[in-house]
Each structure stands twice: as structure tokens, then as C-alpha cells.
Enzyme design. Structure first.
Site, PDB file in Angstrom:
ATOM      1  N   ILE A 115       0.833  -1.206   0.000  1.00  0.00           N
ATOM      2  CA  ILE A 115       0.000   0.000   0.000  1.00  0.00           C
ATOM      3  C   ILE A 115       0.864   1.251   0.000  1.00  0.00           C
ATOM      4  O   ILE A 115       0.382   2.355   0.196  1.00  0.00           O
ATOM      5  CB  ILE A 115      -0.938   0.023   1.236  1.00  0.00           C
ATOM      6  N   HIS A 133      -4.297  -4.176  -2.327  1.00  0.00           N
ATOM      7  CA  HIS A 133      -4.726  -3.798  -0.976  1.00  0.00           C
ATOM      8  C   HIS A 133      -4.944  -2.293  -0.855  1.00  0.00           C
ATOM      9  O   HIS A 133      -5.028  -1.755   0.234  1.00  0.00           O
ATOM     10  CB  HIS A 133      -3.709  -4.288   0.064  1.00  0.00           C
ATOM     11  N   CYS A 166     -15.921  14.290   4.201  1.00  0.00           N
ATOM     12  CA  CYS A 166     -16.149  14.472   2.771  1.00  0.00           C
ATOM     13  C   CYS A 166     -16.876  15.793   2.535  1.00  0.00           C
ATOM     14  O   CYS A 166     -17.915  16.048   3.137  1.00  0.00           O
ATOM     15  CB  CYS A 166     -16.971  13.304   2.244  1.00  0.00           C
ATOM     16  N   CYS A 169     -20.519  14.715   0.664  1.00  0.00           N
ATOM     17  CA  CYS A 169     -21.630  14.038   1.350  1.00  0.00           C
ATOM     18  C   CYS A 169     -21.487  14.057   2.863  1.00  0.00           C
ATOM     19  O   CYS A 169     -22.374  13.590   3.574  1.00  0.00           O
ATOM     20  CB  CYS A 169     -21.768  12.604   0.842  1.00  0.00           C
ATOM     21  N   SER A 207       7.246 -11.671  -1.496  1.00  0.00           N
ATOM     22  CA  SER A 207       5.989 -12.045  -0.860  1.00  0.00           C
ATOM     23  C   SER A 207       6.097 -13.469  -0.353  1.00  0.00           C
ATOM     24  O   SER A 207       6.570 -14.355  -1.065  1.00  0.00           O
ATOM     25  CB  SER A 207       4.821 -11.945  -1.842  1.00  0.00           C
ATOM     26  N   ASN A 232      12.247 -14.511  -2.873  1.00  0.00           N
ATOM     27  CA  ASN A 232      11.783 -14.219  -1.510  1.00  0.00           C
ATOM     28  C   ASN A 232      12.787 -14.772  -0.504  1.00  0.00           C
ATOM     29  O   ASN A 232      13.368 -15.823  -0.726  1.00  0.00           O
ATOM     30  CB  ASN A 232      10.396 -14.845  -1.267  1.00  0.00           C
TER      31      ASN A 232
HETATM   32 ZN    ZN Z   1     -18.586  11.452   0.379  1.00  0.00          ZN
END
Ligand code: ZN
Length: 266
Positions: A115, A133, A166, A169, A207, A232
Site C-alpha cells: 500500500i 490492498h 467528505c 456528502c 511475498s 523471496n
Molecule cells: Zn462522500
């Protein structure tokens, strides 16, 4: 699966950089599959390692995050502190070697469990990077799924917001990374399984292939007829079916491997 004492002479001959390069050189479409091991050289600890967030329990559940304002406040406070350190992490020679392979027209896609955004930062065509991910460099609204860059939201934190919401919304915001028990992002997953099913070779880097369902992607590639090369430090459940297994550090190994694949006259 540990091969040590029982390892055959044949197996050892297969497990060298030149042998792995030969497997990949003969493959038309190579797809890379990467995990935490490719980023450790960039100073990012393996999140499953002893100091990783999974082990220290620092990852909240999505329910906790939605229901508890204190959890959200602590999350954003932590992120505000960690952000400068996070953006200071740079791609290393392993990431860069994969970019060279892509620019030489030999790498169809990079599927990653990471990530950290370092494949994108290294300069890949963004269309070819599939982050299974999610990414901690993208912030999303949990209600309407709108997205912002990490920099944009960090600017709001720096301007004094403690828990950004946000603008559209009013929903809660969070990094676009998956939590325990959450499904993988469907678009990235479907593109990853498509890439795996249509590649000639899959190159697994850093991995342990322990986190499912992401780790099933290389298995899918193998079942669809792709050759398999694994770099690995520790054994993986797929070592037995791989065409070459290099038990070494991702950065230097990948650098040597890509050089061998692209060697003139090879
Ligand atoms: Zn939103």
C-alpha cells in the site's frame, strides 16, 4: 514447504539468476507480483513482521472506524504526524528494475500487495500497476467513494482540521487501503486475475504468499500455464511448483535478474 536437506541437484541448478533469467526471457508477457519484501530496502517494515502494524494491532476494523469518533480522531492525528515520513520513502533499486523491464516492453503489469505507492513513485505506467490492498497515498470517502490525494487531505489537516470529512456528502474519510475482513477492491482484483490468467510468466518478488486471497493470484497464473519465478527471503507455499526460486533480498536480486533478462545478445 522447506526444501533444504532434500533439495536435488536439479533444483539447485534451477535456482540461480541465469536460470531464472532464461525462464523470463522466453516469456512474451511477464507479470510481476510483489509484496512487502520489495519495499524493506526503502525503509518500510514488513507489516506482518515483529514491528508491523498487524502485529501491534494498530489497524482498526472498519466498524470501529465508522462507529467511534475517538478512533477516527486518533487515526487522523497519527496520520498527520506520520505523513511527512511516509512521503519521504523512496522507491529502491528493486522497484526501479521493474520499471526498466516495463520500459523495455517486457513487463505487462505489476500486481502488488503493498500500500506504499512505491511502484507508482518509481515511474511505472499507472495503468499497469494494480494495488490489490489499495494505497495509503489515496484518501477516500467511505460513503460516496470520492477520492483525493494524500497531499490534499494533509493540507486540510495542516490548516487545522482534526478529523476531515467528505466535502460532498459529509461521510468519513480514510486512506483507501483495505482492513481486516474487507474484500479486495473489485476492479484491481479483476484486472489482476485477468493479467495472471494471460501472462506467460509470473515473477513473484518479496511475498511469502501467505495473505489470501491476494496470494492466490500466482497460483492462478500457474494453473493457466504461466512459468513461475519466485524471489523471496523465506520459503513460500509455491516453491515446489516454481521454475526458479531465489532465496535472497529483493533489491540486488531483481537488479541482477533484470540486467540478465535485458542483456544484449542474450
Ligand atoms: Zn462522500
Amino acid at each position: 514447504m522447506v526444501r533444504d536437506a532434500a533439495v536435488s541437484e536439479d533444483r539447485r541448478e534451477m535456482d540461480t539468476v541465469p536460470a531464472a533469467a532464461a525462464v523470463l526471457r522466453s516469456a512474451g508477457r511477464i507479470v510481476a507480483f510483489t509484496g512487502a519484501g520489495i519495499s524493506t530496502e526503502s525503509g518500510i517494515p514488513d507489516y506482518r513482521g515483529p514491528n508491523g502494524v498487524w502485529t501491534t494491532g494498530a489497524i482498526p476494523t472498519m466498524t470501529g472506524f465508522r462507529d467511534d469518533p475517538a478512533v477516527r480522531r486518533a487515526y487522523w492525528e497519527g496520520r498527520r504526524t506520520r505523513y511527512p515520513e511516509m512521503v519521504a520513502k523512496r522507491p529502491n533499486r528493486g522497484h526501479q528494475a521493474l520499471v526498466r523491464l516495463e520500459r523495455a516492453g517486457r513487463l505487462a503489469a505489476v500486481i502488488t500487495q503493498n500500500i506504499d505507492g512505491l511502484h507508482l513513485a518509481a515511474g511505472h505506467d499507472p495503468e499497469r500497476v494494480l494495488e490489490l490492498h489499495g494505497s495509503s497515498h489515496v484518501i477516500r470517502c467511505l460513503d460516496c467513494d470520492r477520492r483525493w490525494s494524500g497531499a490534499e487531505i494533509h493540507a486540510r489537516l495542516s490548516a487545522g482540521e482534526s478529523v476531515p470529512g467528505c466535502h460532498v456528502c459529509g461521510g468519513p474519510l480514510r486512506a483507501a487501503t483495505i482492513l481486516f475482513g474487507e474484500a479486495l477492491p473489485p476492479v484491481a482484483l479483476s484486472r489482476a486475475t485477468g493479467a495472471a490468467a494471460h501472462c506467460d510468466a509470473m515473477l513473484v518478488v518479496g511475498s511469502s504468499l501467505a495473505v489470501k486471497p491476494a496470494a492466490q493470484v500466482p497460483e492462478l497464473a500457474h494453473r493457466a500455464g504461466a512459468r513461475l519465478v519466485i524471489i523471496n527471503r523465506t520459503p513460500t507455499p509455491l516453491d515446489g511448483i516454481a521454475d526458479a526460486v531465489l532465496r535472497s533480498e529483493a533489491g540486488p536480486t531483481l537488479e541482477a535478474l533484470v540486467e540478465a533478462i535485458l542483456a544484449r545478445g542474450a
